[in-house]
Design a protein around this motif. Structure first.
Motif, PDB file in Angstrom:
ATOM      1  N   TYR A   1      38.096  38.838  34.453  1.00 37.79           N
ATOM      2  CA  TYR A   1      38.695  39.767  33.479  1.00 37.79           C
ATOM      3  C   TYR A   1      39.878  39.118  32.758  1.00 37.79           C
ATOM      4  N   GLN A   2      40.535  38.182  33.407  1.00 43.70           N
ATOM      5  CA  GLN A   2      41.721  37.575  32.805  1.00 43.70           C
ATOM      6  C   GLN A   2      41.392  36.578  31.702  1.00 43.70           C
ATOM      7  N   ILE A   3      40.148  36.058  31.681  1.00 47.98           N
ATOM      8  CA  ILE A   3      39.854  35.024  30.679  1.00 47.98           C
ATOM      9  C   ILE A   3      38.613  35.270  29.816  1.00 47.98           C
TER      10      ILE A   3
ATOM     11  N   TYR B   1      34.688  38.794  43.980  1.00 43.25           N
ATOM     12  CA  TYR B   1      35.397  40.003  43.547  1.00 43.25           C
ATOM     13  C   TYR B   1      36.878  39.718  43.312  1.00 43.25           C
ATOM     14  N   HIS B   2      37.272  39.696  42.046  1.00 38.32           N
ATOM     15  CA  HIS B   2      38.672  39.526  41.676  1.00 38.32           C
ATOM     16  C   HIS B   2      39.094  40.794  40.926  1.00 38.32           C
ATOM     17  N   TRP B   3      38.985  41.940  41.627  1.00 33.19           N
ATOM     18  CA  TRP B   3      39.610  43.212  41.233  1.00 33.19           C
ATOM     19  C   TRP B   3      38.888  44.064  40.209  1.00 33.19           C
ATOM     20  N   ASP B   4      37.736  43.604  39.683  1.00 31.40           N
ATOM     21  CA  ASP B   4      37.119  44.339  38.562  1.00 31.40           C
ATOM     22  C   ASP B   4      35.896  45.139  39.008  1.00 31.40           C
TER      23      ASP B   4
ATOM     24  N   LEU C   1      36.357  38.001  48.590  1.00 24.78           N
ATOM     25  CA  LEU C   1      37.324  38.847  47.882  1.00 24.78           C
ATOM     26  C   LEU C   1      38.571  38.059  47.554  1.00 24.78           C
ATOM     27  N   ASN C   2      39.163  38.359  46.419  1.00 33.08           N
ATOM     28  CA  ASN C   2      40.486  37.836  46.103  1.00 33.08           C
ATOM     29  C   ASN C   2      41.538  38.892  46.431  1.00 33.08           C
ATOM     30  N   GLU C   3      42.482  38.535  47.278  1.00 30.68           N
ATOM     31  CA  GLU C   3      43.664  39.356  47.547  1.00 30.68           C
ATOM     32  C   GLU C   3      43.331  40.847  47.718  1.00 30.68           C
ATOM     33  N   PRO C   4      42.606  41.183  48.783  1.00 30.70           N
ATOM     34  CA  PRO C   4      42.298  42.606  48.989  1.00 30.70           C
ATOM     35  C   PRO C   4      43.562  43.463  49.112  1.00 30.70           C
TER      36      PRO C   4
ATOM     37  N   LEU D   1      44.342  30.721  50.925  1.00 27.78           N
ATOM     38  CA  LEU D   1      45.693  31.302  50.912  1.00 27.78           C
ATOM     39  C   LEU D   1      46.239  31.249  49.492  1.00 27.78           C
ATOM     40  N   ASN D   2      46.710  32.398  49.016  1.00 30.60           N
ATOM     41  CA  ASN D   2      47.370  32.458  47.707  1.00 30.60           C
ATOM     42  C   ASN D   2      48.851  32.674  47.972  1.00 30.60           C
ATOM     43  N   TYR D   3      49.677  31.844  47.393  1.00 29.42           N
ATOM     44  CA  TYR D   3      51.118  31.962  47.674  1.00 29.42           C
ATOM     45  C   TYR D   3      51.935  31.790  46.390  1.00 29.42           C
ATOM     46  N   TYR D   4      52.904  32.684  46.232  1.00 32.15           N
ATOM     47  CA  TYR D   4      53.829  32.573  45.091  1.00 32.15           C
ATOM     48  C   TYR D   4      55.289  32.567  45.514  1.00 32.15           C
ATOM     49  N   THR D   5      55.672  33.503  46.410  1.00 36.18           N
ATOM     50  CA  THR D   5      57.088  33.661  46.762  1.00 36.18           C
ATOM     51  C   THR D   5      57.185  34.414  48.081  1.00 36.18           C
TER      52      THR D   5
ATOM     53  N   THR E   1      44.226  28.656  47.469  1.00 36.81           N
ATOM     54  CA  THR E   1      43.333  29.068  46.377  1.00 36.81           C
ATOM     55  C   THR E   1      44.107  29.575  45.165  1.00 36.81           C
ATOM     56  N   GLU E   2      45.420  29.783  45.313  1.00 35.75           N
ATOM     57  CA  GLU E   2      46.280  30.070  44.153  1.00 35.75           C
ATOM     58  C   GLU E   2      47.707  29.680  44.489  1.00 35.75           C
ATOM     59  N   ASN E   3      48.371  29.070  43.507  1.00 39.46           N
ATOM     60  CA  ASN E   3      49.805  28.818  43.575  1.00 39.46           C
ATOM     61  C   ASN E   3      50.227  28.383  42.173  1.00 39.46           C
TER      62      ASN E   3
ATOM     63  N   LEU F   1      45.523  25.300  41.402  1.00 46.60           N
ATOM     64  CA  LEU F   1      46.679  25.744  40.632  1.00 46.60           C
ATOM     65  C   LEU F   1      46.333  27.061  39.916  1.00 46.60           C
ATOM     66  N   TRP F   2      47.239  28.049  39.991  1.00 47.27           N
ATOM     67  CA  TRP F   2      47.076  29.241  39.163  1.00 47.27           C
ATOM     68  C   TRP F   2      48.009  29.077  37.983  1.00 47.27           C
ATOM     69  N   SER F   3      47.517  28.928  36.798  1.00 49.56           N
ATOM     70  CA  SER F   3      46.135  29.063  36.409  1.00 49.56           C
ATOM     71  C   SER F   3      45.758  27.914  35.480  1.00 49.56           C
TER      72      SER F   3
ATOM     73  N   PHE G   1      45.369  36.872  30.613  1.00 52.66           N
ATOM     74  CA  PHE G   1      45.771  38.279  30.739  1.00 52.66           C
ATOM     75  C   PHE G   1      46.334  38.507  32.144  1.00 52.66           C
ATOM     76  N   GLU G   2      47.653  38.691  32.219  1.00 47.79           N
ATOM     77  CA  GLU G   2      48.289  38.820  33.537  1.00 47.79           C
ATOM     78  C   GLU G   2      48.385  40.307  33.911  1.00 47.79           C
ATOM     79  N   TRP G   3      47.241  40.946  34.042  1.00 43.65           N
ATOM     80  CA  TRP G   3      47.138  42.315  34.557  1.00 43.65           C
ATOM     81  C   TRP G   3      48.116  43.260  33.862  1.00 43.65           C
ATOM     82  N   ALA G   4      48.919  43.990  34.623  1.00 36.07           N
ATOM     83  CA  ALA G   4      49.793  44.993  34.012  1.00 36.07           C
ATOM     84  C   ALA G   4      50.826  44.374  33.062  1.00 36.07           C
TER      85      ALA G   4
ATOM     86  N   ARG H   1      53.078  33.782  31.068  1.00 37.64           N
ATOM     87  CA  ARG H   1      52.189  32.618  30.934  1.00 37.64           C
ATOM     88  C   ARG H   1      52.191  31.803  32.228  1.00 37.64           C
ATOM     89  N   PHE H   2      51.053  31.792  32.914  1.00 39.80           N
ATOM     90  CA  PHE H   2      50.904  31.033  34.163  1.00 39.80           C
ATOM     91  C   PHE H   2      50.127  29.733  33.947  1.00 39.80           C
ATOM     92  N   GLY H   3      49.650  29.485  32.737  1.00 39.64           N
ATOM     93  CA  GLY H   3      48.711  28.378  32.541  1.00 39.64           C
ATOM     94  C   GLY H   3      49.342  27.002  32.607  1.00 39.64           C
TER      95      GLY H   3
HETATM   96  C1  FCB Z   1      47.592  36.794  41.917  1.00 40.41           C
HETATM   97  C2  FCB Z   1      46.262  37.123  41.280  1.00 40.41           C
HETATM   98  C3  FCB Z   1      45.989  36.347  40.011  1.00 40.41           C
HETATM   99  C4  FCB Z   1      47.235  36.234  39.154  1.00 40.41           C
HETATM  100  C5  FCB Z   1      48.382  35.703  39.963  1.00 40.41           C
HETATM  101  C6  FCB Z   1      49.662  35.502  39.186  1.00 40.41           C
HETATM  102  O1  FCB Z   1      48.014  37.865  42.688  1.00 40.41           O
HETATM  103  O2  FCB Z   1      45.214  36.874  42.189  1.00 40.41           O
HETATM  104  O3  FCB Z   1      44.934  36.970  39.332  1.00 40.41           O
HETATM  105  O4  FCB Z   1      47.530  37.459  38.597  1.00 40.41           O
HETATM  106  O5  FCB Z   1      48.643  36.572  41.039  1.00 40.41           O
END
Ligand code: FCB
Length: 478
Positions: A26-28, A127-130, A171-174, A301-305, A378-380, A425-427, A432-435, A441-443
């Motif tokens: 959905y984001q791209i 499944y990434h939320w859609d 699933l992504n981030e249930p 593992l998805n990690y941001y903070t 799988t994301e950072n 790497l995300w992304s 489209f960063e959801w809400a 910009r994460f690219g």
């Molecule tokens: C994660 C989502 C991904 C993106 C990044 C910033 O929670 O899986 O789609 O929105 O955050």
């Protein structure tokens, strides 16, 4: 070894390490009404006034549906060895049930062909939320049947692509699907019902288990099946008994609610206790836990903070700092006695503190919790306010530093015995960063939203060098 001496030592990764980038449908993709695709909950949500920044939607997104060939060519130029993308369920099974629409699957067949042709390993997230809107209309994730529908969908996609795609993520981030979707309501479908969010979490777990069995029956045994969790690194504000109890509560709701049944075959007793005023968990039926605890081939593992918590002060309903969007409804059912705090330090455009030690700690935690299970990041990544300069170049030294710091943390964990096999790497590109719509910009690749032209940022060039050599380029060369 002091930091300065460490930075001088080349940071080299094992030869088979996957250097990837990630996106989601959905984001791209855009093309939301083409080739039989029907609305998902994110189409409905983003078209509902007030739900996304500026009312932005994924209708066009970055038009990847039409530009995938060029996008894959760009990935090849960047030297990526893997690409993680998700499948739009309602493109493949528009009503969320019944036979597949072949033309929808054909898009993913062509994308996989293109990737394999360029030597890039596809990693599919189912499944990434859609969720197809029809399934939400029938009750969504709080309904048990949705888990069975997911298994049917997994079987379809597994049969279509399992011969050529080795890496699968159910699933992504249930956590986000359950608690941002059904408790705080900042994500689709935007419901604010704490009891429904815990039912959703259980049915997502069940969907993973049933989906994994379906995939196994549909594909060659050599393929790897994983799930991507946004496992939180939860830290206490102080070492008081009360703050440590707050950590336990949030750790159960963020992590234990998923890895408990997935890895250990049970929900944590402390979770059942802390949520007892919200639900009695009677939706967990005999046999569910066995169905959920399927052997995994890897963990994503998805990690941001990290997340910093304490016992709540006098005003538990005060402003929240848990980084998951503005809502007067909490995404943490039964945790009104917990307060969230901003971790000190430099922050990204999302307001998320940059802290690579959290990634290291997360990896080491799962190395102990699931010994022998290969791990993938799988994301950072990070959002920054990137802009082209007068020559059209996009310089993003903060993102280079972010990636450098986090990849070093991964390397340190590997040196300490962790089996981390790859990093996504995300992304790949701004999207489209959801809400938050297109505001964040994460690219690694800049997208001009007026023309949809793609321009690799300096971070993409830095990452390309890392991917091609297996060694992190020093920061000075960027
Ligand atoms: C994660 C989502 C991904 C993106 C990044 C910033 O929670 O899986 O789609 O929105 O955050």
């Amino acid at each position: 070894m002091p930091e300065s001496a460490q930075s001088a030592t080349p940071v080299t990764f094992p030869p088979a390490f996957l250097w990837g980038a990630a996106t989601s449908a959905y984001q791209i993709e855009g093309a939301v009404r083409e080739d039989g695709r029907t609305p998902s909950i994110w189409d409905t949500f983003s078209h509902t006034p007030g739900k996304t920044a500026g009312g932005e939607t994924g209708d066009i997104a970055v038009d990847h549906y039409h530009r995938y060939r060029d996008d894959v060519a760009l990935m090849a130029e960047l030297g990526l060895s893997a690409y993680r993308f998700s499948i739009s369920w309602s493109r493949v099974q528009p009503t969320g049930r019944g036979p597949a629409v072949q033309v929808g699957l054909d898009f993913y067949r062509r994308l996989v062909d293109e990737l394999l042709d360029k030597g890039i390993k596809p990693a599919i997230t189912l499944y990434h939320w859609d969720l197809p809107q029809e399934l939400e209309d029938a009750g969504g994730w709080p309904e048990r049947d949705t888990a069975h529908r997911f298994a049917e969908y997994a079987q379809i996609v597994g049969e279509a692509l399992g011969d050529r795609v080795e890496h699968w993520i159910t699933l992504n981030e249930p956590w986000c699907s359950a608690f941002l979707g059904y408790a705080s309501g900042v994500h689709a479908p935007g419901r604010t019902d704490p009891a429904a969010s815990l039912r959703a979490a259980h049915h997502l777990n069940l969907a993973h288990g049933l989906g994994t069995s379906a995939l196994r029956s549909a594909m060659p045994a050599r393929n790897s099946i994983a799930i991507s969790l946004n496992s939180s690194v939860v830290r206490p504000l102080s070492q008081t008994e009360a703050d440590l109890a707050a950590v336990r509560t949030i750790d159960d709701l963020a992590n234990g609610v998923f890895h408990g049944p997935l890895l250990h075959g049970a929900y944590p007793e402390t979770l059942l206790a802390s949520t007892s005023s919200v639900t009695d968990w009677s939706f967990v039926l005999d046999g569910d836990l066995r169905a959920i605890q399927q052997p995994l081939d890897a963990l994503g593992l998805n990690y941001y903070t990290p997340t910093l918590v304490s016992a709540a002060d006098a005003d538990p309903k005060g402003p929240r700092a848990d980084g998951h969007g503005a809502s007067s409804h909490s995404p943490w059912p039964g945790a009104d006695d917990v307060a969230f705090h901003q971790t000190p330090g430099e922050r990204t455009e999302m307001g998320w503190t940059v802290d690579p030690t959290g990634l290291h700690d997360l990896i080491m935690r799962y190395t102990k919790e699931a010994p022998g299970l290969p791990l993938y990041i799988t994301e950072n990544g990070a959002a920054y306010d990137d802009k082209p300069d007068a020559d059209g170049r996009v310089n993003d030294p903060e993102r280079v530093a972010y990636l450098h710091g986090h990849l070093r943390a991964v390397r340190r964990a590997i040196a300490e015995g962790a089996d981390v096999r790859g990093y996504f790497l995300w992304s790949l590109m701004d999207n489209f960063e959801w809400a938050y719509g297109y505001q964040k910009r994460f690219g690694a690749v800049y997208v001009d939203y007026a023309t949809l032209a793609r321009t690799p940022k300096s971070s993409a060039l830095w990452y390309a060098q890392a991917a091609k050599t297996g060694t992190l380029p020093p920061l000075e060369t960027t």
